[in-house]
Design a protein around this motif. Structure first.
Motif, PDB file in Angstrom:
ATOM      1  N   THR A   1       0.855  -1.189   0.000  1.00 34.69           N
ATOM      2  CA  THR A   1       0.000   0.000   0.000  1.00 34.69           C
ATOM      3  C   THR A   1       0.891   1.239   0.000  1.00 34.69           C
ATOM      4  OG1 THR A   1      -0.098   0.262   2.387  1.00 34.69           O
ATOM      5  CG2 THR A   1      -1.667  -1.279   1.379  1.00 34.69           C
ATOM      6  N   ASN A   2       0.262   2.376  -0.147  1.00 34.11           N
ATOM      7  CA  ASN A   2       1.050   3.613  -0.171  1.00 34.11           C
ATOM      8  C   ASN A   2       1.599   3.967   1.215  1.00 34.11           C
ATOM      9  OD1 ASN A   2      -1.351   4.349   1.014  1.00 34.11           O
ATOM     10  ND2 ASN A   2      -1.665   6.175  -0.240  1.00 34.11           N
ATOM     11  N   LYS A   3       1.161   3.258   2.253  1.00 35.01           N
ATOM     12  CA  LYS A   3       1.681   3.475   3.605  1.00 35.01           C
ATOM     13  C   LYS A   3       2.758   2.451   3.975  1.00 35.01           C
ATOM     14  CE  LYS A   3      -1.098   6.919   4.468  1.00 35.01           C
ATOM     15  NZ  LYS A   3      -0.562   8.310   4.574  1.00 35.01           N
ATOM     16  N   GLY A   4       3.099   1.570   3.036  1.00 35.53           N
ATOM     17  CA  GLY A   4       4.161   0.605   3.299  1.00 35.53           C
ATOM     18  C   GLY A   4       3.691  -0.701   3.893  1.00 35.53           C
ATOM     19  N   LYS A   5       2.397  -0.973   3.835  1.00 35.35           N
ATOM     20  CA  LYS A   5       1.883  -2.246   4.352  1.00 35.35           C
ATOM     21  C   LYS A   5       1.881  -3.285   3.237  1.00 35.35           C
ATOM     22  CE  LYS A   5      -1.083   0.015   7.780  1.00 35.35           C
ATOM     23  NZ  LYS A   5      -2.487   0.185   8.290  1.00 35.35           N
ATOM     24  N   LEU A   6       2.080  -4.553   3.608  1.00 38.11           N
ATOM     25  CA  LEU A   6       2.019  -5.637   2.635  1.00 38.11           C
ATOM     26  C   LEU A   6       0.572  -6.001   2.374  1.00 38.11           C
ATOM     27  CD1 LEU A   6       4.839  -8.150   3.665  1.00 38.11           C
ATOM     28  CD2 LEU A   6       4.752  -6.724   1.624  1.00 38.11           C
ATOM     29  N   ALA A   7       0.211  -6.109   1.101  1.00 37.53           N
ATOM     30  CA  ALA A   7      -1.143  -6.514   0.712  1.00 37.53           C
ATOM     31  C   ALA A   7      -1.045  -7.807  -0.070  1.00 37.53           C
ATOM     32  CB  ALA A   7      -1.806  -5.419  -0.119  1.00 37.53           C
ATOM     33  N   THR A   8      -1.617  -8.897   0.470  1.00 38.04           N
ATOM     34  CA  THR A   8      -1.642 -10.182  -0.235  1.00 38.04           C
ATOM     35  C   THR A   8      -3.067 -10.480  -0.651  1.00 38.04           C
ATOM     36  OG1 THR A   8      -1.835 -11.372   1.869  1.00 38.04           O
ATOM     37  CG2 THR A   8       0.371 -11.082   0.968  1.00 38.04           C
ATOM     38  N   ILE A   9      -3.221 -10.988  -1.852  1.00 38.25           N
ATOM     39  CA  ILE A   9      -4.542 -11.288  -2.419  1.00 38.25           C
ATOM     40  C   ILE A   9      -4.508 -12.729  -2.915  1.00 38.25           C
ATOM     41  CG2 ILE A   9      -6.240 -10.665  -4.167  1.00 38.25           C
ATOM     42  CD1 ILE A   9      -3.534  -8.162  -3.458  1.00 38.25           C
ATOM     43  N   ASP A  10      -5.470 -13.543  -2.490  1.00 40.23           N
ATOM     44  CA  ASP A  10      -5.489 -14.910  -2.989  1.00 40.23           C
ATOM     45  C   ASP A  10      -6.269 -14.972  -4.298  1.00 40.23           C
ATOM     46  OD1 ASP A  10      -7.951 -16.123  -0.530  1.00 40.23           O
ATOM     47  OD2 ASP A  10      -8.226 -15.007  -2.421  1.00 40.23           O
ATOM     48  N   GLN A  11      -6.362 -16.176  -4.888  1.00 39.80           N
ATOM     49  CA  GLN A  11      -6.981 -16.312  -6.209  1.00 39.80           C
ATOM     50  C   GLN A  11      -8.499 -16.153  -6.172  1.00 39.80           C
ATOM     51  OE1 GLN A  11      -5.170 -19.440  -8.806  1.00 39.80           O
ATOM     52  NE2 GLN A  11      -3.922 -19.880  -6.976  1.00 39.80           N
ATOM     53  N   ASN A  12      -9.063 -16.055  -4.957  1.00 40.50           N
ATOM     54  CA  ASN A  12     -10.499 -15.787  -4.829  1.00 40.50           C
ATOM     55  C   ASN A  12     -10.790 -14.317  -4.560  1.00 40.50           C
ATOM     56  OD1 ASN A  12     -11.307 -18.545  -5.142  1.00 40.50           O
ATOM     57  ND2 ASN A  12     -10.574 -18.919  -3.041  1.00 40.50           N
ATOM     58  N   GLY A  13      -9.744 -13.507  -4.473  1.00 42.42           N
ATOM     59  CA  GLY A  13      -9.933 -12.074  -4.260  1.00 42.42           C
ATOM     60  C   GLY A  13      -9.888 -11.634  -2.825  1.00 42.42           C
ATOM     61  N   ASN A  14      -9.638 -12.574  -1.891  1.00 40.04           N
ATOM     62  CA  ASN A  14      -9.551 -12.198  -0.480  1.00 40.04           C
ATOM     63  C   ASN A  14      -8.268 -11.424  -0.225  1.00 40.04           C
ATOM     64  OD1 ASN A  14     -11.978 -13.638   0.319  1.00 40.04           O
ATOM     65  ND2 ASN A  14     -10.774 -15.510  -0.043  1.00 40.04           N
ATOM     66  N   VAL A  15      -8.360 -10.360   0.577  1.00 43.62           N
ATOM     67  CA  VAL A  15      -7.246  -9.452   0.799  1.00 43.62           C
ATOM     68  C   VAL A  15      -6.794  -9.523   2.249  1.00 43.62           C
ATOM     69  CG1 VAL A  15      -6.483  -7.038   0.723  1.00 43.62           C
ATOM     70  CG2 VAL A  15      -8.086  -7.897  -1.000  1.00 43.62           C
ATOM     71  N   ASN A  16      -5.469  -9.574   2.445  1.00 43.14           N
ATOM     72  CA  ASN A  16      -4.911  -9.529   3.792  1.00 43.14           C
ATOM     73  C   ASN A  16      -3.844  -8.444   3.823  1.00 43.14           C
ATOM     74  OD1 ASN A  16      -4.402 -10.381   6.511  1.00 43.14           O
ATOM     75  ND2 ASN A  16      -2.535 -11.374   5.756  1.00 43.14           N
ATOM     76  N   VAL A  17      -3.964  -7.500   4.764  1.00 43.56           N
ATOM     77  CA  VAL A  17      -3.029  -6.386   4.894  1.00 43.56           C
ATOM     78  C   VAL A  17      -2.217  -6.571   6.168  1.00 43.56           C
ATOM     79  CG1 VAL A  17      -2.781  -3.888   5.088  1.00 43.56           C
ATOM     80  CG2 VAL A  17      -4.566  -4.847   3.631  1.00 43.56           C
ATOM     81  N   THR A  18      -0.859  -6.484   6.030  1.00 42.14           N
ATOM     82  CA  THR A  18       0.046  -6.729   7.159  1.00 42.14           C
ATOM     83  C   THR A  18       0.910  -5.502   7.395  1.00 42.14           C
ATOM     84  OG1 THR A  18       0.167  -9.056   6.500  1.00 42.14           O
ATOM     85  CG2 THR A  18       1.810  -8.281   8.073  1.00 42.14           C
ATOM     86  N   ASN A  19       1.013  -5.108   8.675  1.00 41.73           N
ATOM     87  CA  ASN A  19       1.903  -4.005   9.016  1.00 41.73           C
ATOM     88  C   ASN A  19       3.359  -4.442   8.889  1.00 41.73           C
ATOM     89  OD1 ASN A  19      -0.021  -1.996   9.653  1.00 41.73           O
ATOM     90  ND2 ASN A  19      -0.416  -2.979  11.627  1.00 41.73           N
ATOM     91  N   THR A  20       4.215  -3.530   8.449  1.00 38.89           N
ATOM     92  CA  THR A  20       5.643  -3.819   8.272  1.00 38.89           C
ATOM     93  C   THR A  20       6.443  -2.647   8.815  1.00 38.89           C
ATOM     94  OG1 THR A  20       5.771  -2.749   6.119  1.00 38.89           O
ATOM     95  CG2 THR A  20       5.119  -5.082   6.144  1.00 38.89           C
ATOM     96  N   ASN A  21       7.765  -2.759   8.676  1.00 36.89           N
ATOM     97  CA  ASN A  21       8.632  -1.637   9.062  1.00 36.89           C
ATOM     98  C   ASN A  21       8.918  -0.714   7.886  1.00 36.89           C
ATOM     99  OD1 ASN A  21      10.305  -3.214   7.525  1.00 36.89           O
ATOM    100  ND2 ASN A  21      11.882  -3.521   9.099  1.00 36.89           N
ATOM    101  N   LEU A  22       8.137  -0.853   6.796  1.00 36.28           N
ATOM    102  CA  LEU A  22       8.376  -0.058   5.599  1.00 36.28           C
ATOM    103  C   LEU A  22       7.776   1.334   5.739  1.00 36.28           C
ATOM    104  CD1 LEU A  22       7.588  -2.714   2.838  1.00 36.28           C
ATOM    105  CD2 LEU A  22       9.826  -2.074   3.767  1.00 36.28           C
ATOM    106  N   LYS A  23       8.496   2.320   5.227  1.00 35.92           N
ATOM    107  CA  LYS A  23       7.999   3.690   5.172  1.00 35.92           C
ATOM    108  C   LYS A  23       7.236   3.881   3.856  1.00 35.92           C
ATOM    109  CE  LYS A  23      10.382   4.567   8.922  1.00 35.92           C
ATOM    110  NZ  LYS A  23       9.740   4.756  10.245  1.00 35.92           N
ATOM    111  N   GLU A  24       6.718   5.095   3.665  1.00 39.24           N
ATOM    112  CA  GLU A  24       5.968   5.361   2.435  1.00 39.24           C
ATOM    113  C   GLU A  24       6.865   5.193   1.202  1.00 39.24           C
ATOM    114  OE1 GLU A  24       2.774   8.588   4.258  1.00 39.24           O
ATOM    115  OE2 GLU A  24       3.843   9.012   2.382  1.00 39.24           O
TER     116      GLU A  24
END
Length: 803
Positions: free
Chosen positions: A674-697
């Protein structure tokens, strides 16, 4: 292949007898007075490669070199893709002439430097280039010029064609950096350290092709002699070259050696006697069983060595000379009573030997002035520190023939002495890197093959672990990251890079600039390779802001490319080959829109996705998971996961604000940020999981299907490991999967350091190394070692090898 030059040469001589007397070809206008003829096949490549060559750069301080360059300064004002022939008449204080085929605006000069004049029977122009005046005229579609009016008049008014020179030009390689013809009247004094072997009496002519890259010059050609008694090369007539073996005994602390081989010494000596007008038989019994002899160069006195097929018979010939002086390392050293015998009987090949002592080592008999010189030979032979055990000699020897009538090996000192002799210069050159240079002649009936190599041995970086392969300077500052591409002819790698004037370069894996091509703008992203015609010949495919190019390996546009666009192309060209059947799809992004073409430049119909709601922020991506194909198009606010037809294949169930990082396949799904540095994983059914990380913008992301690498400021994450790098400015991380091993690289552009890690976040041994850009990593040649390319100084390309 060995006899190719011979039969071609004879055929050309035959056909020349029936040629038309009218001058109709460019080569017809080469001066008959020329004793040196330079052929330049590709002017731009010629100037680029010569400017980058280390050896020629070392010579440019000499007066003779500078005078030559000054006389030929007009070349920089020529603009042509046709071959140029320059004839030099050194007998008249370097009168020269040149000829080439006419092309539009061949001289890049304004009209104030040109004026018309009338010569004998034709009109001409006087052209002023710096302080040099040259005179040119046109004949049909041919340009002819000279630095004197008299020479130009003679060329135009003479009805004679330079048939001998034309025949030699016909056997030259049209792909060589340049080619040279030198007659025995040329300024060349000697090709040998032994100045008694003069070029004027060695052969009638020499023609060779030169392959020039940054740190080496490779020469191949032929030498011709018409009279067996007047040309030294013909002393090998009716003999067969043998394997040169003097390197096995010549100490590596010498200044090189000269080796001569034959299958029959009696025949060789008979020919030599005819050349020298002598009839001596001295040393015949000693050399009767030899297949090779030679001279090893030392400042304190040269050695003479015999390589014999029958050491017992040779020792019997020395029975009267067995007066023991000493025994050194179990080798007997004897006195020898005829120290000048080899100078007298084998001149001009041998001329600086004082044979006061000798010893026998296996099949070799070694003669020297002092016992200390023989002790040095014995020690080096037993310690295996002769030339044959040195990597720099092995490298040179692998590029020339094993069997040669004459082989000369030169160290930096001998090479410098030979150059100084020919240039009449006393200036010092920096040739220490040229550990071994080789010149060889291979006699073949009434001519000889000629090979030479002058190659700089690379200094290793940090104890021979990482070595610099080459460092090449291009015309302008580097614009983008150098990239490896495949050479489909040998399956090795070459380098593409663009400079700030938008000129594209293709550079071989030994540092030779193969071609340049002017583009209309900067390349977006990386260069792709496609097999457009499905014949295993690869083309380069890429986009600039208003063009899509497909270029063949010779630098030519492939029709109908380039495709031209009025609206700006905003993302790199995306090239997909869904089923690995070379049925390519080329995706062109313009803002919100996607245009789709096939490999022949035709619009592909039936792709339903034509436009996004907002600007597409990464190139379209093809991801295959299992048997399903997905086309991913991403904007700041939407992720479109499509089928091959452009229909929605996966409905993403959560709307996010995305970064400008690509979408990758990861763990059988899709991953981005994402634009805030979070990891976004999407499975083949379209389900979305957003994970906080140490990444900056401001962050970077790159993955394989199982390994995730991310970077934010000085924090580098490799899988589950976090590295705190020094505070600096870093390039985006690059991930390489080679030979089942993961490599991750980043470059500290502030401190000019390349960092390379493995998948466990461990730095590869002997890194960091110097570099100023991202790298490309691969095996680019025939060994099993990896190389990487990067930018050095602003206009330098560096290639390293990881040993």
């Amino acid at each position: 292949m060995k006899h190719y030059w011979y039969y071609l040469f004879i055929a050309l001589l035959f056909f020349s007898c029936n040629s038309d007397s009218k001058k109709v070809k460019v080569v017809d206008f080469i001066s008959e007075n020329a004793d040196v003829v330079l052929t330049i096949n590709n002017l731009e490549g010629f100037t680029n490669n010569l400017n980058n060559n280390d050896l020629l750069s070392s010579l440019n301080k000499t007066k003779s070199y500078q005078n030559t360059v000054a006389k030929f300064a007009f070349i920089k004002n020529l603009k042509t893709k046709h071959p140029i022939y320059i004839g030099i008449d050194s007998k008249k204080e370097t009168v020269f002439s040149f000829t080439t085929r006419l092309s539009d605006s061949i001289f890049t000069l304004d009209s104030t430097k040109r004026k018309s004049l009338q010569l004998k029977g034709f009109s001409a122009e006087e052209i002023l280039i710096d302080s040099l005046k040259i005179y040119v005229t046109k004949k049909d579609s041919i340009l002819i010029g000279s630095n004197t009016k008299t020479e130009l008049e003679q060329i135009i008014n003479s009805k004679q064609k330079p048939e001998y020179i034309k025949n030699l030009i016909n056997v030259q390689d049209k792909n060589a950096s340049f080619s040279v013809i030198a007659t025995n009247n040329s300024p060349v004094k000697s090709l040998f350290k032994n100045e008694k072997i003069t070029f004027s009496n060695f052969a009638n002519s020499l023609t060779f092709d030169a392959d020039v890259s940054q740190d080496q010059i490779i020469i191949n050609g032929i030498t011709k002699a018409t009279d067996s008694s007047n040309s030294l090369i013909n002393v090998f007539k009716n003999t067969i070259p043998q394997t040169n073996q003097l390197a096995q005994i010549a100490p590596s602390n010498s200044n090189g050696f000269l080796s001569l081989t034959y299958n029959n010494y009696t025949t060789f000596k008979k020919n030599l006697n005819a050349f020298t007008k002598k009839n001596d038989t001295l040393a015949n019994s000693l050399l009767k069983n030899s297949i090779e002899f030679g001279e090893v160069y030392f400042e304190s006195g040269n050695l003479f060595i015999i390589n014999t097929e029958d050491i017992i018979a040779t020792e019997e010939a020395l029975i009267s000379e067995q007066h023991l002086v000493e025994t050194y390392r179990n080798v007997d050293i004897f006195n020898f009573s005829n120290p000048e015998i080899f100078n007298n009987t084998l001149a001009p090949f041998i001329n600086k030997v004082e044979a006061n002592h000798y010893c026998v080592l296996d099949q070799f008999v070694v003669f020297a002035k002092t016992t200390e010189a023989l002790e040095n030979v014995i020690a080096n032979y037993q310690n295996q520190t002769t030339f044959s055990h040195r990597d720099y000699y092995k490298n040179i020897k692998s590029k020339i023939s094993n069997d040669a009538s004459i082989l000369q090996i030169l160290t930096p000192e001998s090479l410098e002495a030979t150059i100084k002799h020919n240039l009449d210069s006393e200036e010092d050159f920096n040739l220490k890197g040229y550990k071994t240079s080789a010149i060889q002649f291979i006699y073949d009936r009434d001519f000889a093959h000629f090979n030479a190599i002058f190659k700089k041995a690379k200094q290793s970086y940090r104890d021979n672990i990482i070595s610099e392969v080459f460092n090449i300077k291009i015309e302008n500052d580097v614009l983008n990251t150098p990239q490896f591409v495949i050479n489909h002819l040998n399956n090795q790698k070459e380098i593409v890079v663009q400079d700030i004037t938008n000129k594209l370069y293709l550079i071989s894996n030994n540092g030779k600039i193969l071609w340049t091509k002017q583009l209309d703008g900067p390349i977006l992203g990386e260069v792709n390779q496609i097999d457009m015609f499905k014949n295993s010949r690869l083309q380069l495919a890429f986009a600039t802001p208003h063009r899509v190019y497909v270029i063949d390996r010779n630098g030519k546009d492939v029709d109908p490319f380039p495709l031209k666009f009025n609206d700006e192309i905003t993302q790199p060209l995306a090239v997909f080959d869904y089923d690995k059947r070379r049925k390519y799809r080329l995706f062109v992004t313009q803002g919100k829109n996607v245009l789709l073409y096939d490999a022949k430049g035709k619009t592909v119909k039936g792709f339903e996705f034509e436009s996004a709601k907002d600007i597409i922020n990464t190139p379209p991506k093809h991801i295959r998971i299992g048997s399903k194909d997905y086309i991913v198009v991403k904007t700041d606010n939407h992720l479109h996961i499509l089928s091959r037809r452009g229909k929605t294949r996966v409905n993403v169930k959560q709307q996010l604000n995305y970064s400008n990082q690509p979408v990758f396949e990861f763990n059988n799904g899709f991953i981005t940020t994402t634009n805030k540095g979070k990891l976004a994983t999407i499975d083949q059914n379209g389900n979305v999981n957003v994970t906080n990380t140490n990444l900056k913008e401001k962050h970077q992301l790159v993955t394989t299907t199982k390994t995730l690498v991310s970077q934010s400021e000085n924090i580098l994450n490799i899988k589950d490991k976090t590295l705190n790098l020094d505070l600096a400015n870093y390039t985006a991380p690059k991930l390489f999967y080679i030979n089942n091993k993961i490599y991750v690289s980043v470059t500290d552009v502030q401190n000019q350091k390349i960092l390379l890690y493995d998948s466990n976040a461990e730095m590869i041994e002997n890194f960091p190394v110097y570099g100023t850009s991202s790298i490309d990593l691969n095996n680019i040649d025939t060994d099993n070692k990896l190389e990487f390319v990067t930018k050095g100084e602003s206009n330098n390309i560096l290639v390293y090898k990881i040993n």
